[in-house]
Write an enzyme that holds these catalytic residues in place. Structure first.
Site, PDB file in Angstrom:
ATOM      1  N   CYS A 117     -20.638   7.656 -37.515  1.00 42.72           N
ATOM      2  CA  CYS A 117     -21.222   6.691 -37.990  1.00 42.72           C
ATOM      3  C   CYS A 117     -22.844   7.025 -38.051  1.00 42.72           C
ATOM      4  O   CYS A 117     -23.414   7.003 -37.029  1.00 42.72           O
ATOM      5  CB  CYS A 117     -20.931   5.575 -36.996  1.00 42.72           C
ATOM      6  SG  CYS A 117     -21.875   4.072 -37.210  1.00 42.72           S
ATOM      7  N   CYS A 124     -25.245   4.255 -36.643  1.00 38.88           N
ATOM      8  CA  CYS A 124     -25.274   4.187 -35.233  1.00 38.88           C
ATOM      9  C   CYS A 124     -26.103   5.516 -34.799  1.00 38.88           C
ATOM     10  O   CYS A 124     -27.065   5.119 -33.819  1.00 38.88           O
ATOM     11  CB  CYS A 124     -23.817   4.462 -34.687  1.00 38.88           C
ATOM     12  SG  CYS A 124     -22.509   3.624 -35.290  1.00 38.88           S
ATOM     13  N   ASP A 125     -25.998   6.648 -35.448  1.00 36.03           N
ATOM     14  CA  ASP A 125     -26.238   7.947 -35.016  1.00 36.03           C
ATOM     15  C   ASP A 125     -27.477   8.611 -35.715  1.00 36.03           C
ATOM     16  O   ASP A 125     -28.008   9.491 -35.154  1.00 36.03           O
ATOM     17  CB  ASP A 125     -25.148   8.721 -34.421  1.00 36.03           C
ATOM     18  CG  ASP A 125     -24.330   8.159 -33.473  1.00 36.03           C
ATOM     19  OD1 ASP A 125     -24.902   7.318 -32.676  1.00 36.03           O
ATOM     20  OD2 ASP A 125     -23.067   8.562 -33.458  1.00 36.03           O
TER      21      ASP A 125
END
Ligand code: NDP
Length: 315
Positions: free
Chosen positions: A139, A142-143
């Site tokens: 993701c 997200c990261d």
């Protein structure tokens, strides 16, 4: 002859990611006495991520697994009955609906909220598993932030990979994009954007031979499938964007789904084709897939379930 235990509930929630726990919080506060079964991965996909910085309310960020413990504690404090167990079969032919837990216990329920989520597809390399959470992620939204100013690689060539490569290109110095064919599956407009982005370098006809590094991601060995040639590229982050699989198998034949297994809900609601069966979170969303959107849709499902039960005179 089988001696299956049968239990009756008003609202059964299947799944324990942000959607399931949020549905449980709302349903419990509305006095619907929800029972929630956590499924195979209690806490859902967030338990396999590290830091979450984009969930509102945590100004310093929080570890994904810890956040899901907070969700669970809050649902429990509101009175939700949270249990280990996997839903293995359903019968939605008549009310009350039947859901089998671990193939042995039957829950009869007036309403069902499906929050079984989705699972990222992985390449299946041992190095990918070892470095998961240590530079390997599924993701980018997200990261990606953790790799600001660094080089990363991404594998995949669909709309998700294209979107994530573009997202990463704004944060990272270079994005090495590994594409297994000589063409991308992504829509034309997304492909053009990727091709016109100078710091995205595409490796056509290529596969990931190995992700390099012991305790953190330090590089990737890319193999050209046609020539057999291998190159090692130093990177800090490796993103897998080869699609997701909704966890909807047990509902096939009952619930309307698209061709890839995502549950169809009536737009603007959590309602499925079966009255009293609702769906929330990633199992019905292939577009946004965020913890906060899943939580929001879990809230919608609990409110829809409450209205349904009230209209039927069941609570
Ligand atoms: P897709 O299934 O569309 O694409 C998966 C990609 O990963 C393909 O390029 C595929 O290659 C590649 N792939 C699959 N397995 C492997 C493997 N083992 N090794 C290397 N590459 C692999 O998934 P997406 O998540 O991209 O999209 C899912 C759906 O969501 C699509 O319908 C998409 O259009 C939609 N979507 C729409 C968005 C938007 O409109 N903004 C944003 C994101 C998704 P190959 O092509 O060779 O099969």
């Amino acid at each position: 002859m089988s001696h299956q235990i049968t239990e009756k509930t008003h609202v059964l929630i299947i799944g324990s990611g942000p959607a399931g726990y949020t549905a449980a919080i709302y349903a419990a506060r509305a006095n619907m006495k929800p029972v929630l079964y956590q499924g195979i991965q209690p806490g859902g996909q967030l338990t396999i991520t590290t830091e979450v910085e984009n969930y509102p309310g945590y100004p310093e960020g929080i570890q994904g697994p810890e956040m899901m413990i907070h969700f669970e504690k809050q649902a429990t404090r509101m009175g939700a009955d949270i249990r280990y167990g996997l839903a293995t079969k359903v019968d939605f032919s008549q009310q009350p609906y039947k859901v089998w837990i671990d193939d042995e216990k039957i829950i009869e329920t007036d309403a069902v909220i499906i929050c079984t989520g989705a699972s990222a597809k992985w390449l299946g390399l041992p190095s990918e598993q070892r470095l998961n959470g240590f530079g390997v992620s599924a993701c980018a939204v997200c990261d990606g932030f953790f790799f600001k100013g660094k080089e990363v690689a991404i594998v995949g060539a669909g709309d998700t990979a294209a979107e994530e490569a573009l997202y990463l290109s704004k944060l990272c110095t270079t994005v090495h994009m590994i594409v297994r064919r000589d063409a991308m599956r992504a829509s034309k407009v997304m492909q053009e954007r990727v091709l016109n982005t100078l710091n995205i370098k595409i490796y056509w006809n290529s596969e990931t031979d190995e992700i390099l590094g012991e305790n953190k991601t330090e590089g990737v060995r890319i193999k050209n499938i046609k020539t057999g040639e291998k190159v090692e590229v130093p990177i800090s982050g490796f993103f897998v964007a080869i699609g997701h699989q909704p966890n909807s198998d047990i509902f096939k034949g009952w619930i309307d789904m698209d061709e890839t297994g995502y549950i169809r809900t009536i737009p603007g609601t959590s309602k499925t084709n079966i009255e009293g069966v609702f769906a929330a979170g990633d199992v019905q969303d292939k577009n946004y897939r965020q913890a906060v959107t899943a939580a929001g849709s879990g809230c919608m499902a609990a409110l829809d379930a409450e209205r349904y039960l009230t209209a039927k005179g069941l609570v």
